[in-house]
Write an enzyme that holds these catalytic residues in place. Structure first.
Site, mmCIF file in Angstrom:
data_model
loop_
_atom_site.group_PDB
_atom_site.id
_atom_site.type_symbol
_atom_site.label_atom_id
_atom_site.label_comp_id
_atom_site.label_asym_id
_atom_site.label_seq_id
_atom_site.Cartn_x
_atom_site.Cartn_y
_atom_site.Cartn_z
ATOM 1 N N GLN A 29 0.901 -1.279 -0.163
ATOM 2 C CA GLN A 29 -0.023 0.008 0.012
ATOM 3 C C GLN A 29 0.831 1.369 0.064
ATOM 4 O O GLN A 29 0.528 2.234 -0.755
ATOM 5 C CB GLN A 29 -0.970 0.142 1.322
ATOM 6 C CG GLN A 29 -2.244 -0.821 1.046
ATOM 7 C CD GLN A 29 -3.185 -0.814 0.063
ATOM 8 O OE1 GLN A 29 -3.520 0.638 -0.284
ATOM 9 N NE2 GLN A 29 -3.588 -1.567 -0.701
ATOM 10 N N GLN A 87 1.695 -3.010 14.270
ATOM 11 C CA GLN A 87 1.347 -1.388 14.303
ATOM 12 C C GLN A 87 1.299 -1.234 15.866
ATOM 13 O O GLN A 87 1.430 -0.008 16.258
ATOM 14 C CB GLN A 87 -0.060 -1.429 13.533
ATOM 15 C CG GLN A 87 0.359 -1.304 12.208
ATOM 16 C CD GLN A 87 -1.057 -0.949 11.147
ATOM 17 O OE1 GLN A 87 -2.153 -0.649 11.858
ATOM 18 N NE2 GLN A 87 -0.923 -1.106 10.136
ATOM 19 N N HIS A 109 -6.592 -0.112 7.043
ATOM 20 C CA HIS A 109 -7.326 -1.203 7.663
ATOM 21 C C HIS A 109 -7.688 -0.694 9.115
ATOM 22 O O HIS A 109 -6.735 -0.371 9.809
ATOM 23 C CB HIS A 109 -6.681 -2.683 7.484
ATOM 24 C CG HIS A 109 -7.490 -3.783 8.094
ATOM 25 N ND1 HIS A 109 -8.600 -3.821 8.067
ATOM 26 C CD2 HIS A 109 -6.941 -4.863 8.470
ATOM 27 C CE1 HIS A 109 -8.997 -5.225 8.655
ATOM 28 N NE2 HIS A 109 -7.934 -5.518 8.901
ATOM 29 N N ASP A 192 -14.378 -7.496 6.921
ATOM 30 C CA ASP A 192 -13.174 -8.136 6.291
ATOM 31 C C ASP A 192 -12.705 -9.311 7.068
ATOM 32 O O ASP A 192 -12.435 -10.317 6.220
ATOM 33 C CB ASP A 192 -12.107 -6.790 6.626
ATOM 34 C CG ASP A 192 -10.758 -7.138 6.064
ATOM 35 O OD1 ASP A 192 -10.443 -7.087 4.844
ATOM 36 O OD2 ASP A 192 -9.752 -7.830 6.718
ATOM 37 N N SER A 253 -21.355 -25.993 -18.186
ATOM 38 C CA SER A 253 -22.346 -27.016 -19.032
ATOM 39 C C SER A 253 -23.699 -27.048 -18.261
ATOM 40 O O SER A 253 -23.619 -26.728 -17.110
ATOM 41 C CB SER A 253 -21.805 -28.286 -19.150
ATOM 42 O OG SER A 253 -21.691 -28.782 -17.651
HETATM 43 P P1 NDP Z 1 3.578 -4.655 3.702
HETATM 44 O O1 NDP Z 1 3.802 -5.638 4.384
HETATM 45 O O2 NDP Z 1 3.412 -4.863 1.812
HETATM 46 O O3 NDP Z 1 4.381 -3.139 3.832
HETATM 47 C C1 NDP Z 1 4.753 -2.970 4.910
HETATM 48 C C2 NDP Z 1 6.034 -1.934 4.918
HETATM 49 O O4 NDP Z 1 6.318 -1.369 6.069
HETATM 50 C C3 NDP Z 1 7.057 -3.101 4.476
HETATM 51 O O5 NDP Z 1 8.157 -2.218 3.534
HETATM 52 C C4 NDP Z 1 7.981 -3.070 5.748
HETATM 53 O O6 NDP Z 1 9.344 -3.420 5.547
HETATM 54 C C5 NDP Z 1 7.831 -1.656 6.513
HETATM 55 N N1 NDP Z 1 8.031 -1.516 8.127
HETATM 56 C C6 NDP Z 1 7.963 -2.346 8.933
HETATM 57 N N2 NDP Z 1 8.236 -1.997 9.950
HETATM 58 C C7 NDP Z 1 8.309 -0.592 9.775
HETATM 59 C C8 NDP Z 1 8.587 0.458 10.627
HETATM 60 N N3 NDP Z 1 8.750 0.399 12.031
HETATM 61 N N4 NDP Z 1 8.807 1.651 10.277
HETATM 62 C C9 NDP Z 1 8.551 1.747 8.898
HETATM 63 N N5 NDP Z 1 8.334 0.866 7.960
HETATM 64 C C10 NDP Z 1 8.233 -0.484 8.601
HETATM 65 O O7 NDP Z 1 1.973 -4.160 4.055
HETATM 66 P P2 NDP Z 1 0.824 -3.773 3.383
HETATM 67 O O8 NDP Z 1 1.108 -2.527 2.463
HETATM 68 O O9 NDP Z 1 0.093 -5.075 2.725
HETATM 69 O O10 NDP Z 1 -0.269 -3.323 4.352
HETATM 70 C C11 NDP Z 1 -0.344 -1.736 5.074
HETATM 71 C C12 NDP Z 1 -1.721 -1.810 5.516
HETATM 72 O O11 NDP Z 1 -2.463 -1.671 4.587
HETATM 73 C C13 NDP Z 1 -2.285 -2.875 6.520
HETATM 74 O O12 NDP Z 1 -2.947 -2.049 7.468
HETATM 75 C C14 NDP Z 1 -3.138 -3.507 5.858
HETATM 76 O O13 NDP Z 1 -4.105 -4.130 6.188
HETATM 77 C C15 NDP Z 1 -3.468 -2.561 4.645
HETATM 78 N N6 NDP Z 1 -4.047 -2.784 3.424
HETATM 79 C C16 NDP Z 1 -3.445 -3.711 2.595
HETATM 80 C C17 NDP Z 1 -3.923 -4.179 1.359
HETATM 81 C C18 NDP Z 1 -3.018 -4.944 0.524
HETATM 82 O O14 NDP Z 1 -3.503 -5.457 -0.567
HETATM 83 N N7 NDP Z 1 -1.891 -5.254 0.810
HETATM 84 C C19 NDP Z 1 -5.284 -3.794 0.807
HETATM 85 C C20 NDP Z 1 -5.734 -2.788 1.852
HETATM 86 C C21 NDP Z 1 -5.493 -2.579 3.022
HETATM 87 P P3 NDP Z 1 9.906 -4.908 5.663
HETATM 88 O O15 NDP Z 1 9.205 -5.346 4.657
HETATM 89 O O16 NDP Z 1 11.026 -4.422 5.906
HETATM 90 O O17 NDP Z 1 9.373 -5.486 7.028
HETATM 91 MG MG MG Z 2 -10.069 -7.611 2.970
#
Ligand code: NDP
Ligand code: MG
Length: 334
Positions: A29, A87, A109, A192, A253
Site C-alpha cells: 500500500q 502496528q 485497515h 473484512d 455446461s
Molecule cells: P506490507 O507488508 O506490504 O508493507 C509494510 C512495509 O512497512 C514494509 O515495507 C515493511 O518493511 C515496512 N515496515 C515495517 N516496520 C516498519 C517501521 N517500523 N517503520 C517503517 N516501515 C516499516 O504491508 P501492506 O501494504 O500489505 O499493508 C499495510 C496496511 O494496508 C495494513 O494495514 C493492511 O491491512 C492495509 N491494506 C493492505 C492491502 C493489500 O492489498 N496489501 C489492501 C488494503 C489495505 P519490511 O518489508 O522490511 O518489513
Molecule cells: Mg479484506
C-alpha cells in the site's frame, strides 16, 4: 439502505495541498499511496527501515526515507501502512509520543484501531481510507487515469473537517475516480475478518482440501483430484468476478449447472450457516482479535506450527509438480 458513495466532485484537494503527509511503510500500500499523493501535488515524506529492499525501492522512486518518529513529527497527516501485526508496538513506542493536537492519522485497515490497540491522544483525529485492492493495482490504475474504489470512515476526535480531509486524501490516491463508500471502522473491520475467515481464505481452503482428500481416499489419482478441486477453481472465480453467479452458470455446461443447484446446498448446510454466525459473533465480541493479539505477543507459536503443518499437505506436493507442467502459470513457491 444503499451505501453513500463519493466521487471526484465531492472532494477538494485544496484541503491537503499545503499539508505534509507522512507515509509509514513503503510496502504494497505504502508505495502506491506515496507516489499517487506526490503525483497529485501533495508533499510526501516516507518512513522505511534502513537497509531493507523497500527502503531501496523508495529511494529508486525519488524519496529519501526517514525514521518513523521523525516522519510522525513532520507529518500533518500520518498514514500507517506498516504490517498490521507490528502496528500496536510501533504506535505505542514511536508514533504516539510524537503526535500533537491537530494531526490526523489515516489507516487502510481498521483492525488495530477498532480493537483498541491505538490509544489516540486528545486533539488527534483518526480516519480510515481503505483501497479495495492491492497497492500495485492502486498505482497502475492511477497512472492509467482511473482509480480503485475505497472505503472511508472516521473515528475519535473527528470533525466534519476530518471527514473532508480524508475524502481529499482518497481523491489524491485516485479513489474518488472510482467511488468512495462511506462506512465505519467497525463495519470495515468485521466484514473484512468475516470474509477472509469464512470464504476467501478459511472457507475456500477447507473446501478444496476436503474435496481433494475424498477423491484421493476413494482411490483416484491425486493429479486429477488437484485439477478438479483446486486448479479449475480459478476459471470459476474469474466468471464470478466478471458477472456473478449468473454468468458462471451461463458459461458452464447444463450438467454442471444442474449439479450446482441440486448438490451445493448439501455441502453448505444450515449447520454450516450456524457456524458462520458463531464466527461472526467471535469477531464482533472481540474474541478473535484478543486471541490473535495474544498469539502475536507470544511470538506466534501456534500460528507458526499450523503454518508448518499446512505446508506439508499432499495437495501442495502434487500441485508443485503439476504447476511446473503449465508454463503460462507463473508458478510460485514459498
Ligand atoms: P506490507 O507488508 O506490504 O508493507 C509494510 C512495509 O512497512 C514494509 O515495507 C515493511 O518493511 C515496512 N515496515 C515495517 N516496520 C516498519 C517501521 N517500523 N517503520 C517503517 N516501515 C516499516 O504491508 P501492506 O501494504 O500489505 O499493508 C499495510 C496496511 O494496508 C495494513 O494495514 C493492511 O491491512 C492495509 N491494506 C493492505 C492491502 C493489500 O492489498 N496489501 C489492501 C488494503 C489495505 P519490511 O518489508 O522490511 O518489513
Ligand atoms: Mg479484506
Amino acid at each position: 439502505m444503499p451505501a453513500k458513495i463519493y466521487y471526484d466532485g465531492d472532494a477538494d484537494l485544496n484541503l491537503i495541498k499545503d499539508k505534509t503527509i507522512a507515509i509509514l511503510g513503503y510496502g504494497s500500500q505504502g508505495h502506491a499511496h506515496a507516489q499517487n499523493l506526490r503525483d497529485s501535488g501533495v508533499k510526501v515524506v516516507v518512513a522505511e527501515l534502513p537497509g531493507t529492499p523497500n527502503f531501496q525501492l523508495a529511494v529508486s522512486h525519488g524519496f529519501q526515507p526517514i525514521g518513523t518518529e521523525e516522519a510522525v513529527r513532520q507529518g500533518d497527516i500520518i498514514t500507517i501502512l506498516i504490517p498490521d501485526e507490528i502496528q500496536p508496538e510501533v504506535f505505542r513506542t514511536q508514533i504516539r509520543p510524537n503526535l500533537s493536537a491537530g494531526k490526523l492519522i489515516i489507516c487502510s485497515h481498521g483492525f488495530n484501531y477498532h480493537y483498541g490497540q491505538f490509544e489516540i491522544p486528545p486533539g488527534v483525529a483518526i480516519a480510515l481510507v481503505a483501497p479495495k485492492g492491492p497497492g500495485h493495482l492502486l498505482r497502475s490504475e492511477f497512472v492509467r487515469g482511473a482509480g480503485v474504489p475505497c472505503l472511508i470512515a472516521v473515528g475519535e476526535n473527528a470533525t466534519e473537517e476530518t471527514f473532508k480531509m480524508a475524502l481529499a486524501y482518497a481523491k489524491a490516491i485516485g479513489g474518488t475516480r472510482a467511488g468512495v463508500i462511506e462506512t465505519t471502522f467497525a463495519e470495515e473491520t468485521e466484514t473484512d475478518l468475516f470474509g477472509e475467515q469464512v470464504v476467501l481464505c478459511g472457507g475456500v481452503s477447507a473446501l478444496v482440501k476436503a474435496a481433494f482428500e475424498v477423491l484421493v481416499e476413494a482411490g483416484y489419482q491425486p493429479e486429477l483430484a488437484y485439477f478438479e478441486c483446486m486448479h479449475e477453481l480459478k476459471l470459476i472465480v474469474d466468471l464470478f468476478y466478471q458477472g456473478g453467479l449468473n454468468y458462471m452458470r451461463y458459461s458452464v455446461s447444463n450438467t454442471a449447472e444442474y449439479g450446482d443447484y441440486t448438490r451445493g446446498s448439501r455441502i453448505i448446510t444450515e449447520e454450516t450457516k450456524k457456524e458462520m454466525w458463531k464466527i461472526l459473533d467471535e469477531i464482533r465480541s472481540g474474541q478473535f482479535a484478543r486471541e490473535w493479539i495474544l498469539e502475536n505477543k507470544a511470538n506466534a507459536p501456534a500460528f507458526k506450527a499450523m503454518r508448518r503443518r499446512e505446508r506439508q499437505h499432499p495437495i501442495e506436493e502434487v500441485g508443485r509438480r503439476l504447476r511446473k507442467m503449465m508454463s503460462w502459470i507463473d508458478a510460485k513457491e514459498v
